[in-house]
Write an enzyme that holds these catalytic residues in place. Structure first.
Site, PDB file in Angstrom:
ATOM      1  N   LYS A  26      56.122  19.389  12.068  1.00  0.00           N
ATOM      2  CA  LYS A  26      56.336  18.268  12.993  1.00  0.00           C
ATOM      3  C   LYS A  26      57.731  17.669  12.815  1.00  0.00           C
ATOM      4  O   LYS A  26      58.467  17.488  13.783  1.00  0.00           O
ATOM      5  CB  LYS A  26      55.253  17.200  12.740  1.00  0.00           C
ATOM      6  CG  LYS A  26      55.290  16.048  13.744  1.00  0.00           C
ATOM      7  CD  LYS A  26      54.371  14.928  13.302  1.00  0.00           C
ATOM      8  CE  LYS A  26      52.953  15.094  13.730  1.00  0.00           C
ATOM      9  NZ  LYS A  26      52.636  14.590  15.050  1.00  0.00           N
ATOM     10  N   ARG A  96      52.922   9.529   9.783  1.00  0.00           N
ATOM     11  CA  ARG A  96      52.062  10.716   9.970  1.00  0.00           C
ATOM     12  C   ARG A  96      52.417  11.805   8.982  1.00  0.00           C
ATOM     13  O   ARG A  96      53.575  11.984   8.631  1.00  0.00           O
ATOM     14  CB  ARG A  96      52.256  11.315  11.364  1.00  0.00           C
ATOM     15  CG  ARG A  96      51.896  10.414  12.505  1.00  0.00           C
ATOM     16  CD  ARG A  96      52.278  11.127  13.802  1.00  0.00           C
ATOM     17  NE  ARG A  96      52.520  10.185  14.871  1.00  0.00           N
ATOM     18  CZ  ARG A  96      51.645   9.878  15.817  1.00  0.00           C
ATOM     19  NH1 ARG A  96      50.474  10.440  15.841  1.00  0.00           N
ATOM     20  NH2 ARG A  96      51.948   9.009  16.753  1.00  0.00           N
ATOM     21  N   GLY A 105      44.211  17.400  11.961  1.00  0.00           N
ATOM     22  CA  GLY A 105      43.169  16.437  11.595  1.00  0.00           C
ATOM     23  C   GLY A 105      42.789  16.419  10.127  1.00  0.00           C
ATOM     24  O   GLY A 105      41.878  15.705   9.734  1.00  0.00           O
ATOM     25  N   MET A 107      44.751  15.604   7.464  1.00  0.00           N
ATOM     26  CA  MET A 107      45.384  14.569   6.638  1.00  0.00           C
ATOM     27  C   MET A 107      45.475  13.258   7.405  1.00  0.00           C
ATOM     28  O   MET A 107      45.032  13.165   8.541  1.00  0.00           O
ATOM     29  CB  MET A 107      46.739  15.058   6.172  1.00  0.00           C
ATOM     30  CG  MET A 107      46.616  16.161   5.142  1.00  0.00           C
ATOM     31  SD  MET A 107      48.197  16.754   4.587  1.00  0.00           S
ATOM     32  CE  MET A 107      48.806  17.574   6.009  1.00  0.00           C
ATOM     33  N   ARG A 352      55.416  22.115  19.367  1.00  0.00           N
ATOM     34  CA  ARG A 352      55.178  23.189  18.392  1.00  0.00           C
ATOM     35  C   ARG A 352      54.710  24.420  19.162  1.00  0.00           C
ATOM     36  O   ARG A 352      54.281  24.312  20.308  1.00  0.00           O
ATOM     37  CB  ARG A 352      54.137  22.780  17.354  1.00  0.00           C
ATOM     38  CG  ARG A 352      52.796  22.485  17.965  1.00  0.00           C
ATOM     39  CD  ARG A 352      51.813  22.058  16.901  1.00  0.00           C
ATOM     40  NE  ARG A 352      50.613  21.538  17.546  1.00  0.00           N
ATOM     41  CZ  ARG A 352      49.698  20.804  16.952  1.00  0.00           C
ATOM     42  NH1 ARG A 352      49.837  20.471  15.698  1.00  0.00           N
ATOM     43  NH2 ARG A 352      48.633  20.393  17.597  1.00  0.00           N
ATOM     44  N   HIS A 468      26.264  49.384   3.505  1.00  0.00           N
ATOM     45  CA  HIS A 468      25.965  50.450   4.463  1.00  0.00           C
ATOM     46  C   HIS A 468      25.938  49.899   5.884  1.00  0.00           C
ATOM     47  O   HIS A 468      26.572  50.429   6.802  1.00  0.00           O
ATOM     48  CB  HIS A 468      24.623  51.099   4.109  1.00  0.00           C
ATOM     49  CG  HIS A 468      24.226  52.175   5.061  1.00  0.00           C
ATOM     50  ND1 HIS A 468      23.429  51.923   6.157  1.00  0.00           N
ATOM     51  CD2 HIS A 468      24.568  53.482   5.115  1.00  0.00           C
ATOM     52  CE1 HIS A 468      23.280  53.047   6.831  1.00  0.00           C
ATOM     53  NE2 HIS A 468      23.958  54.010   6.212  1.00  0.00           N
ATOM     54  N   SER A 777      43.410  62.517   1.157  1.00  0.00           N
ATOM     55  CA  SER A 777      42.989  61.370   1.953  1.00  0.00           C
ATOM     56  C   SER A 777      42.437  60.337   0.981  1.00  0.00           C
ATOM     57  O   SER A 777      41.538  60.642   0.191  1.00  0.00           O
ATOM     58  CB  SER A 777      41.918  61.796   2.952  1.00  0.00           C
ATOM     59  OG  SER A 777      41.463  60.656   3.655  1.00  0.00           O
ATOM     60  N   CYS A 844      41.292  56.859   4.487  1.00  0.00           N
ATOM     61  CA  CYS A 844      40.101  56.810   5.342  1.00  0.00           C
ATOM     62  C   CYS A 844      39.086  55.795   4.856  1.00  0.00           C
ATOM     63  O   CYS A 844      38.014  55.660   5.418  1.00  0.00           O
ATOM     64  CB  CYS A 844      39.472  58.186   5.475  1.00  0.00           C
ATOM     65  SG  CYS A 844      38.846  58.824   3.908  1.00  0.00           S
ATOM     66  N   TYR A 864      49.136  58.855   8.017  1.00  0.00           N
ATOM     67  CA  TYR A 864      48.219  58.259   8.985  1.00  0.00           C
ATOM     68  C   TYR A 864      47.240  57.315   8.310  1.00  0.00           C
ATOM     69  O   TYR A 864      47.056  57.352   7.096  1.00  0.00           O
ATOM     70  CB  TYR A 864      47.457  59.346   9.753  1.00  0.00           C
ATOM     71  CG  TYR A 864      46.463  60.118   8.903  1.00  0.00           C
ATOM     72  CD1 TYR A 864      45.171  59.636   8.703  1.00  0.00           C
ATOM     73  CD2 TYR A 864      46.816  61.318   8.298  1.00  0.00           C
ATOM     74  CE1 TYR A 864      44.271  60.325   7.915  1.00  0.00           C
ATOM     75  CE2 TYR A 864      45.920  62.015   7.516  1.00  0.00           C
ATOM     76  CZ  TYR A 864      44.641  61.504   7.319  1.00  0.00           C
ATOM     77  OH  TYR A 864      43.756  62.177   6.530  1.00  0.00           O
TER      78      TYR A 864
HETATM   79  C1  PEP Z   1      35.771  55.962   0.582  1.00  0.00           C
HETATM   80  O1  PEP Z   1      35.212  56.037  -0.495  1.00  0.00           O
HETATM   81  O2  PEP Z   1      36.753  55.235   0.796  1.00  0.00           O
HETATM   82  C2  PEP Z   1      35.305  56.758   1.719  1.00  0.00           C
HETATM   83  C3  PEP Z   1      35.947  56.770   2.861  1.00  0.00           C
HETATM   84  O3  PEP Z   1      34.115  57.405   1.566  1.00  0.00           O
HETATM   85  P1  PEP Z   1      32.683  56.706   1.713  1.00  0.00           P
HETATM   86  O4  PEP Z   1      32.895  55.326   2.255  1.00  0.00           O
HETATM   87  O5  PEP Z   1      31.914  57.581   2.642  1.00  0.00           O
HETATM   88  O6  PEP Z   1      32.185  56.736   0.323  1.00  0.00           O
END
Ligand code: PEP
Ligand code: MG
Length: 887
Positions: A26, A96, A105, A107, A352, A468, A777, A844, A864
């Protein structure tokens, strides 16, 4: 000497927008507006450093501050043509807070400071409105006593209600000047009685009380919580803005309002705002009176018959429009403004960068880039990747009521409504009958896949962000709330107990996977809209990024969804998910329960055509793109029945004795299955499984290439490798089967065999493993689990506590722990590439869809990231932003 105080006013300012670390957002913007020559009431900003010094000194003002403030106030008074404490022309002040990041809001604020028994008379004289003066005085006493002296404002509300009843008035505005004086006398008496000290008459004492209160409010519980939620460091401190008051409640030529230079919910390039005649700033937001539209167009659109500012005060309006245009062109972004008109004169109180919805953010960025205001790169940089979630899923209508009956973790975004079902079978049956359901489970297991597929959304009582349910739901793009610990499922009576409500099958609930809320009944929703602006921004992002973005997918539906979101291949196909469908799980069980290799092979022969046809479909959808297929990974007990009833049923269906089955299940029982017989260990014990899978993959590749004409880029991945010799063993089997299939078909297929890096040993030994592995990976779910020694399924119960107690800042299963897990990724990448230059590297684990983790992946030089289909656009944008930062 430290400079504690910065003055602004009359077209000059000691600070600028660059000083927000010192002056707060501000204060820095007030200085900037002033320097631009805009009409800003003169004032001063006390720096955040002074706030820190205040705390360092045990809550006492640092040396020199008092003298600096008083000298600055002298200048402010001169600019305003008034004097602080002057009985004839008193300078009244607003005090302020203003931190570097906006904390709306959280302070404290004090207005009308400087009023006392004398200056109130001067105010009455000057304004010619006694009632206004006494009303302002009582507001000040009330606010000051609450904020500075710690006397709850309800005490004053009671007195006021009491007086109104005694005088027979209904509204505050019915009180006369004389009646307000009586109220004030009672206020002052109450303060003395309750606190044993009088309301301060000395403006200086008032001022220092207020400054101290604003500093102290930095550490109030509200502000602390807000900072934790928004990752704002305590060390930033707050600045204090002390500014000459201007009054929007000075009769009918005065007004106050708020505006955005563009529509914050749609992004439309049109001034958008509201104001109230004869009111103070707080009244607009308080919602007591209905504000009027600033523009005539806005008035007509809202169907209001109350005049716009454009019509009522055309001159002030015209000046305001000029200023909004100037500010937007100056800041090069949509601005959120506050203003006051005092007897026809416009004053700017704040500007702002305005908060906006994801949809508005994209439209504004694209239109600003198109008009040449900002570059395309800047447009890409401005969009918060995670906010794209808002655009990809149905969301709860912000205008809807939210009958909350519980809450858990926002495990997979989007909202869904349906009838409660407690089992996957019920989910499938209900959906077949044309009903929509929410699958409600204590927690899900791989066996619930079909139920999860059928359901609109998933609610679990246990489990964290990588449980899961959470992982699979994100993969499917289904909304999920996990770990809603306050809910109780009573399976015997088939009820869900939620905050006193008893719900059962058929009762409708809504879950909001973006906030974690569970709501009763069907709640109105907004459908996703991937507008043209979205597509264009994503194209610009794609042109900027270096890393490619793949998806984790194994079903045709997921693969198609991911391609439509721009996935450039599959980074992880979890083949075990392909075995849970109807009719397959029993064959899978036959294989697991067989006590000889011959028995296993017989079952595998039945599984082969199923796997092959799945792969053909996947290859056709992804034709021409790389696909990483992972061999069977999870502990086998996940496929087996649980509980006597289910065991008896399965025993019947596969034609064995229930006791024999129970005994075999017992044999397979593991104390710690996540560290047990899983991953490549399965392929080493029972190589025939890996062989069947390899055959299915290669036969499918040959088949798919016939229809698509574009061979898939095959990558076969071995999970949970820790030893180079493990990979050697499995790779030899893969190569042998591949050779056989290619010889049978008389056709060569190019492929790579690589490994997941998901154990610390594999990361450390990556240089040696890379002699056998053609790609890596990073499975950062398991790598996080094994590096920390924290179970990914059980962590949530205590990681929450860890965060609350400041032991960790972020959940390492959500955002990669760069110092530990990240170091292993770095070491493995460097050593892998030292052995095999240019080796393909990807990620992954769930982190592949998390923007902060993606930034890390860019810094390591991964090729990737791979994430669940609905996070593909987020990853594309985050990868682009990471490339800009790295470059
Ligand atoms: C991992 O362990 O990061 C993975 C991609 O395999 P999963 O989640 O199937 O164990
Ligand atoms: Mg894993």
């Amino acid at each position: 000497m430290t400079k504690w105080v910065y003055v602004f006013g009359d077209g000059r300012a000691e600070g600028s927008a660059r000083d927000s670390h010192l002056l707060g957002g501000k204060g820095a913007n007030l200085a900037e507006m002033c320097a631009l020559g805009l009409p800003v009431p003169p004032g001063l900003t006390i720096t955040t450093e002074a706030c820190n010094a205040y705390y360092d000194g045990g809550k006492s003002f640092p040396e020199g501050l008092e003298a600096d403030v008083m000298a600055a106030l002298q200048k402010v008074g001169e600019m305003a043509g008034r004097g602080f404490g002057d009985p004839d022309r008193p300078l009244l002040l607003s005090v302020r807070s203003g931190a570097r990041a906006s904390m709306p809001g959280m302070m404290d604020t004090v207005l009308n400071l400087g009023l006392n028994d004398d200056s109130v008379l001067a105010m009455a004289r000057e304004s010619g409105d006694e009632r206004f003066a006494w009303d302002s005085y009582r507001r000040f006493i009330q606010m000051y006593a609450d904020v500075v002296m710690g006397l709850d404002h309800e005490v004053f509300e009671e007195i006021l209600e009491d007086e109104k009843a005694r005088l027979g008035h209904e509204l505050d505005t019915d009180l006369s000047a004389a009646e307000w004086q009586e109220v004030i006398a009672r206020y002052k008496q109450t303060i003395s009685d309750e606190l044993g000290q009088a309301f301060p008459q000395d403006p200086r004492e008032q001022l220092w009380g207020a400054i101290g209160a604003v500093f102290s409010s930095w550490m109030n519980a509200r502000a602390i919580t807000y900072r934790q939620l928004h990752d704002i460091p305590t060390s930033w401190g707050t600045a204090v803005n002390v500014q000459a008051m201007v009054f929007g409640n000075f009769g009918n030529t005065s007004a106050t309002g708020v505006a955005f230079t563009r529509n914050p919910s749609t992004g439309e390039n049109r001034l958008y705002g509201e104001f109230l005649i004869n009111a103070q700033g707080e009244d607009v937001v308080a919602g007591i009176r209905t504000p009027q539209s600033i523009t005539e167009a806005g008035r007509i659109e809202s169907g209001s018959d109350r005049p716009s500012l454009e019509k009522t005060m055309p001159e002030a309006y015209a000046e305001f429009v000029r200023i909004t245009e100037r500010l937007e062109a100056h800041y090069l972004d949509m601005q959120d403004l506050e203003f006051t008109i005092e007897r026809g004169k416009l004053w700017m109180l704040q500007t702002r960068t305005g908060k906006r919805t994801a949809k508005a953010a994209i439209r504004i960025a694209v239109e600003m880039a198109d008009s040449g205001m900002i570059s395309r790169e800047e447009a890409v940089r401005r969009i918060e990747p995670a906010s794209l979630d808002q655009l990809l899923h149905p969301t709860i209508d912000p205008a809807a009521e939210r009958p909350v009956i519980g809450s858990g973790l926002p495990a997979s975004p989007g909202a869904a409504t349906g009838e409660i079902v407690f089992t996957s079978e019920e989910a499938v049956d209900a959906v077949r009958a044309g009903r929509k359901v929410i699958l409600v489970r204590v927690e899900t297991s791989p066996e619930d896949i079909h139920g999860m597929h059928a359901a609109e959304g998933i609610l679990t009582v246990r489990g964290g962000m990588t449980s899961h349910a959470a992982v699979v739901a994100r993969g499917m793009g289904k909304p999920c709330v996990s770990g809603a610990g306050a809910l109780r499922i009573d399976m015997r009576n088939r009820t869900l107990l939620a905050m006193g409500a008893k719900l059962g099958p058929g009762d409708v609930i809504t879950i909001d996977g973006s906030s974690g809320q569970v709501l009763r009944g069907a709640v109105p929703m907004l459908q996703p809209e991937l507008s043209g602006d979205f597509g264009r921004l994503m194209e610009w992002a794609d042109a900027t990024r270096r890393m490619t973005v793949r998806t984790n997918a194994e079903t045709p539906a997921d693969a198609r969804a991911a391609r439509s979101f721009g996935a450039e291949g599959i980074g992880l196909c979890r083949t075990e998910h392909m075995f849970f469908e109807d009719g397959r799980i029993s064959t899978m069980r036959e294989m697991i329960l067989a006590d000889s290799e011959a028995g296993r092979r017989a079952a595998l022969d039945k599984l082969l055509p199923m796997q092959r046809s799945d792969f053909i479909e996947l290859f056709e959808i992804m034709h021409g793109l790389p696909i990483t297929i992972r061999l069977l990974d999870p502990p086998l007990h996940e496929f087996l029945p649980k509980g006597a009833e289910e065991i008896a049923e399965v025993a019947r269906s596969i034609g064995v004795e229930a006791e024999a089955l129970a005994a075999r299940i017992d044999e397979l029982h593991e104390f710690n299955p996540m560290l047990g017989h899983r991953g490549c260990r399965l392929a080493i014990s029972w190589p025939e499984i890996a062989e069947m899978q390899t055959r299915a993959i290669f036969e499918a590749a040959i088949e798919a290439a016939k229809t698509t004409g574009a061979p898939v880029e095959l990558e076969i991945m071995v999970p949970l490798v820790g030893l180079r010799t493990e990979l050697d063993f499995v790779k030899a089997r893969i190569d042998a089967v591949a050779r056989d299939v290619m010889a049978e078909a008389g056709q060569e297929i190019a492929y790579l065999v690589g490994t997941m890096i998901e154990l610390p040993r594999a990361a450390i030994q990556a240089g040696s493993i890379a002699e056998a592995a053609e790609f890596f990976s990073f499975g950062t779910n398991d790598l996080t689990q094994t590096t920390f020694g924290i179970s990914r399924d059980d962590a949530q119960s205590f990681l929450q506590t860890y965060r609350q107690k400041g032991i960790i800042e972020t959940d390492p299963f959500v955002t990669i722990d760069t110092e530990g897990v990240g170091q292993l990724v770095r070491i493995a990448s460097e050593n892998g590439r030292a052995t095999r230059p240019g080796m393909k590297l990807g990620i992954c684990g769930e982190h592949g869809g998390d923007p902060a983790s993606i930034r890390f992946c860019e810094s390591v030089g991964l090729d990737y990231v791979s994430c669940s289909p609905f996070r593909v656009p987020i990853a594309r944008l985050a990868a682009a932003q990471a490339a800009v930062k790295e470059g």
